[in-house]
Design a protein around this motif. Structure first.
Motif, PDB file in Angstrom:
ATOM      1  N   LEU A  67       0.879  -1.372  -0.027  1.00  0.00           N
ATOM      2  CA  LEU A  67       0.018   0.019  -0.029  1.00  0.00           C
ATOM      3  C   LEU A  67       0.831   1.190   0.040  1.00  0.00           C
ATOM      4  O   LEU A  67       0.491   2.118  -0.735  1.00  0.00           O
ATOM      5  CB  LEU A  67      -0.974   0.172   1.372  1.00  0.00           C
ATOM      6  CG  LEU A  67      -2.101  -0.907   1.210  1.00  0.00           C
ATOM      7  CD1 LEU A  67      -2.787  -1.221   2.567  1.00  0.00           C
ATOM      8  CD2 LEU A  67      -3.119  -0.783   0.000  1.00  0.00           C
ATOM      9  N   THR A  68       2.038   1.259   0.858  1.00  0.00           N
ATOM     10  CA  THR A  68       2.954   2.521   0.795  1.00  0.00           C
ATOM     11  C   THR A  68       3.412   2.782  -0.541  1.00  0.00           C
ATOM     12  O   THR A  68       3.746   3.731  -1.007  1.00  0.00           O
ATOM     13  CB  THR A  68       3.747   2.318   2.024  1.00  0.00           C
ATOM     14  OG1 THR A  68       4.511   1.160   2.149  1.00  0.00           O
ATOM     15  CG2 THR A  68       2.896   2.592   3.258  1.00  0.00           C
ATOM     16  N   ASN A  70       2.892   1.470  -3.262  1.00  0.00           N
ATOM     17  CA  ASN A  70       1.786   1.891  -4.401  1.00  0.00           C
ATOM     18  C   ASN A  70       1.552   3.469  -4.368  1.00  0.00           C
ATOM     19  O   ASN A  70       1.279   4.255  -5.338  1.00  0.00           O
ATOM     20  CB  ASN A  70       0.560   1.286  -4.623  1.00  0.00           C
ATOM     21  CG  ASN A  70       0.951  -0.430  -5.072  1.00  0.00           C
ATOM     22  OD1 ASN A  70       1.671  -0.398  -5.902  1.00  0.00           O
ATOM     23  ND2 ASN A  70       0.208  -1.379  -4.788  1.00  0.00           N
ATOM     24  N   TRP A  71       1.415   3.961  -2.884  1.00  0.00           N
ATOM     25  CA  TRP A  71       0.971   5.294  -2.855  1.00  0.00           C
ATOM     26  C   TRP A  71       2.279   6.259  -3.411  1.00  0.00           C
ATOM     27  O   TRP A  71       1.874   7.244  -3.925  1.00  0.00           O
ATOM     28  CB  TRP A  71       0.950   5.342  -1.290  1.00  0.00           C
ATOM     29  CG  TRP A  71       0.504   6.909  -0.678  1.00  0.00           C
ATOM     30  CD1 TRP A  71      -0.260   7.754  -1.102  1.00  0.00           C
ATOM     31  CD2 TRP A  71       1.704   7.975  -0.419  1.00  0.00           C
ATOM     32  NE1 TRP A  71      -0.194   8.936  -0.813  1.00  0.00           N
ATOM     33  CE2 TRP A  71       1.338   9.175  -0.289  1.00  0.00           C
ATOM     34  CE3 TRP A  71       3.164   7.705  -0.357  1.00  0.00           C
ATOM     35  CZ2 TRP A  71       1.613  10.203   0.146  1.00  0.00           C
ATOM     36  CZ3 TRP A  71       3.757   8.872   0.177  1.00  0.00           C
ATOM     37  CH2 TRP A  71       3.173   9.997   0.340  1.00  0.00           C
ATOM     38  N   ASN A  75       1.803   9.136  -5.752  1.00  0.00           N
ATOM     39  CA  ASN A  75       1.866  10.608  -5.378  1.00  0.00           C
ATOM     40  C   ASN A  75       2.879  11.185  -6.255  1.00  0.00           C
ATOM     41  O   ASN A  75       2.981  12.331  -6.116  1.00  0.00           O
ATOM     42  CB  ASN A  75       2.075  10.298  -3.957  1.00  0.00           C
ATOM     43  CG  ASN A  75       1.904  11.658  -3.285  1.00  0.00           C
ATOM     44  OD1 ASN A  75       0.735  12.319  -3.385  1.00  0.00           O
ATOM     45  ND2 ASN A  75       2.789  12.447  -2.628  1.00  0.00           N
ATOM     46  N   SER A 234      -1.784   4.255   6.377  1.00  0.00           N
ATOM     47  CA  SER A 234      -2.347   5.536   6.355  1.00  0.00           C
ATOM     48  C   SER A 234      -1.410   6.338   7.300  1.00  0.00           C
ATOM     49  O   SER A 234      -0.997   7.662   7.115  1.00  0.00           O
ATOM     50  CB  SER A 234      -3.891   5.567   6.800  1.00  0.00           C
ATOM     51  OG  SER A 234      -3.787   5.171   8.282  1.00  0.00           O
ATOM     52  N   LYS A 237       1.905   7.087   5.331  1.00  0.00           N
ATOM     53  CA  LYS A 237       1.599   8.173   4.353  1.00  0.00           C
ATOM     54  C   LYS A 237       1.505   9.447   4.893  1.00  0.00           C
ATOM     55  O   LYS A 237       2.257  10.409   4.301  1.00  0.00           O
ATOM     56  CB  LYS A 237       0.445   7.811   3.488  1.00  0.00           C
ATOM     57  CG  LYS A 237      -0.247   8.939   2.697  1.00  0.00           C
ATOM     58  CD  LYS A 237      -1.546   8.541   2.216  1.00  0.00           C
ATOM     59  CE  LYS A 237      -2.222   9.771   1.523  1.00  0.00           C
ATOM     60  NZ  LYS A 237      -2.636  10.765   2.461  1.00  0.00           N
ATOM     61  N   GLU A 241       4.350  12.714   3.995  1.00  0.00           N
ATOM     62  CA  GLU A 241       4.213  13.948   3.529  1.00  0.00           C
ATOM     63  C   GLU A 241       4.674  15.122   4.181  1.00  0.00           C
ATOM     64  O   GLU A 241       5.307  15.874   3.924  1.00  0.00           O
ATOM     65  CB  GLU A 241       2.660  14.131   3.513  1.00  0.00           C
ATOM     66  CG  GLU A 241       1.792  13.195   2.414  1.00  0.00           C
ATOM     67  CD  GLU A 241       0.431  13.247   2.423  1.00  0.00           C
ATOM     68  OE1 GLU A 241      -0.224  13.514   3.452  1.00  0.00           O
ATOM     69  OE2 GLU A 241      -0.292  13.241   1.346  1.00  0.00           O
TER      70      GLU A 241
END
Length: 420
Positions: A67-68, A70-71, A75, A234, A237, A241
């Motif tokens: 998940l990270t 692919n983020w 992004n 989450s 992520k 950021e």
């Protein structure tokens, strides 16, 4: 503090875990030096390699790792990313530090996620200082521009620590190393604890029995792909950021070691090919075990007859064996400097094959001679499997009493190795 520690201890106040008294006050993120070199390459649009080393929680195919990753790709769409998946279920930093060169650093990563808090929960803080510092120092000796991020997960047996407002003991020890080397860290379990405290999440349960709650895991450890891993991802992520642009790029300094006898000299040794005159053979590529484990064990050696023996001489403090455990595994006779003992390489989980490792501990720093013999004796495998209520339905799968060895691991210097 154990002997050999650096004389400038890291304060617990800086680490931010020991002195917390409530979950509300617990910090889940420590930015420290951030990830400046990673983000510099990201914004330059150059190829960026992201490595993950850890246990089964990070190994999960639909978990926080994927998940990270692919983020990141979504992004930063103008940056070509490559993933280095160096995860092995059921393993901790004690094996991870030996695997670093071959499984991670030889692939030249720009960022390394390190996740071992759950599998290292039984280790002493001093052992974790040694292994985690070894991982850090190996990484920055290979490339001082590689960024590192420690990430911590949680299992039910340590979840109570978070609810009380402190990291579990393994994460506290890892934070000491993270603070000393100014490595950013993220505790993904803090958000899980907050949701639990708010009555929105059940840590262990069945989703169908709790339709109005988030069910984090069904086995007390591994997050569910639909409801557990997205929480972990989450959190990562959010702080990625925050770290974007927060620090200046440059080489990471290597200060005096925090603990003098850290494991930065740990070696995974490639073994010589046995000759036809020995009782050993390298598994050919067509054998299922060879193919199944080829990613992390490109060469696997099998004892071909009873009394197959290894003779090892090394200088150092620790010798380990990177092997495969399963239905055909057996007992080993190990002699260390003239003292004999038996090592069992078959356990209640040996109804299938998996990567394993074991070490000869408590050795003084010096020259040691070790003999390992595979006697091939029969023993009651059925009784051992019954611990997990596993019944043997095909005795032929368990008839062999041998050993499958991939590498030896040395903390020190290998002086000689001989098959017999």
């Amino acid at each position: 503090m154990a002997s050999g520690c650096h004389k400038q201890p890291v304060s617990n106040a800086k680490v931010g875990t020991q002195n917390k008294t409530s979950l509300a006050a617990l910090e889940e993120f420590h930015q420290r030096g951030g990830l400046p070199n990673f983000f510099r390459k990201v914004h330059e649009g150059k190829e960026v390699k992201v490595a993950y080393i850890g246990g089964s929680i990070t190994e999960a195919s639909e978990g926080w790792r994927s998940l990270t990753y692919n983020w990141l790709r979504i992004n930063y769409p103008h940056t070509p990313f490559t993933e280095i998946n160096a995860t092995i279920g059921g393993t901790g930093s004690g094996l991870g530090v030996f695997r670093m060169e071959r499984d991670v650093l030889d692939k030249q990563p720009d960022l390394v996620f390190v996740e071992f808090a759950v599998n290292d929960s039984g280790q002493s803080p001093e052992n974790l200082y040694r292994t985690m510092e070894g991982i850090v120092r190996k990484t920055w000796k290979a490339n001082s521009s590689t960024d590192i991020c420690f990430v911590y997960t949680v299992a039910e047996n340590t979840f109570g620590d978070l609810l009380k407002g402190q990291y579990q003991r393994s994460a506290q020890a890892m934070e000491v190393i993270a603070e000393y080397y100014q490595i950013p860290s993220i505790h993904m379990g803090v958000e899980v604890a907050r949701l639990s405290q708010a009555g929105k999440l059940i840590f262990t349960g069945k989703p169908e029995e709790n339709p109005d709650k988030i069910v984090f895991t069904s086995d007390r450890t591994h997050p569910l792909s639909k409801s557990g891993h997205p929480i972990y991802a989450s959190v990562v992520k959010k702080y990625f950021e925050k770290m974007d642009g927060a620090a200046q790029p440059g080489p990471h300094p290597l200060p005096t070691p925090y603990i003098a006898d850290n494991w930065e000299t740990a070696q995974m040794v490639t073994l010589p090919e046995p000759s036809s005159s020995t009782h050993w053979e390298r598994l050919p590529e067509g054998i299922a075990i060879a193919g199944d484990f080829a990613k992390f064990m490109p060469s696997i050696y099998r004892a071909t007859a009873p009394d197959a023996t290894l003779h090892i001489k090394f200088k150092g403090t620790k010798l380990g064996f990177y092997d495969i455990i399963g239905p055909a595994s057996s007992m080993l006779d190990v002699t260390v400097d003239g003292e004999k003992k038996q090592v069992q390489r078959f356990d209640q989980w040996s109804n299938y094959y998996r990567k394993g490792n074991f070490y000869l501990d408590d050795l003084s720093d010096g020259i040691h001679e070790v003999t390992v013999r595979v006697p091939g004796h029969e023993f009651d495998k059925a009784k051992i499997l019954k611990i997990r209520k596993i019944e043997i339905t095909d005795p032929s799968l368990y008839a062999e009493n041998g050993w499958y060895l991939s590498n030896i691991m040395v903390l020190g210097e290998l002086l000689s190795f001989q098959w017999e």
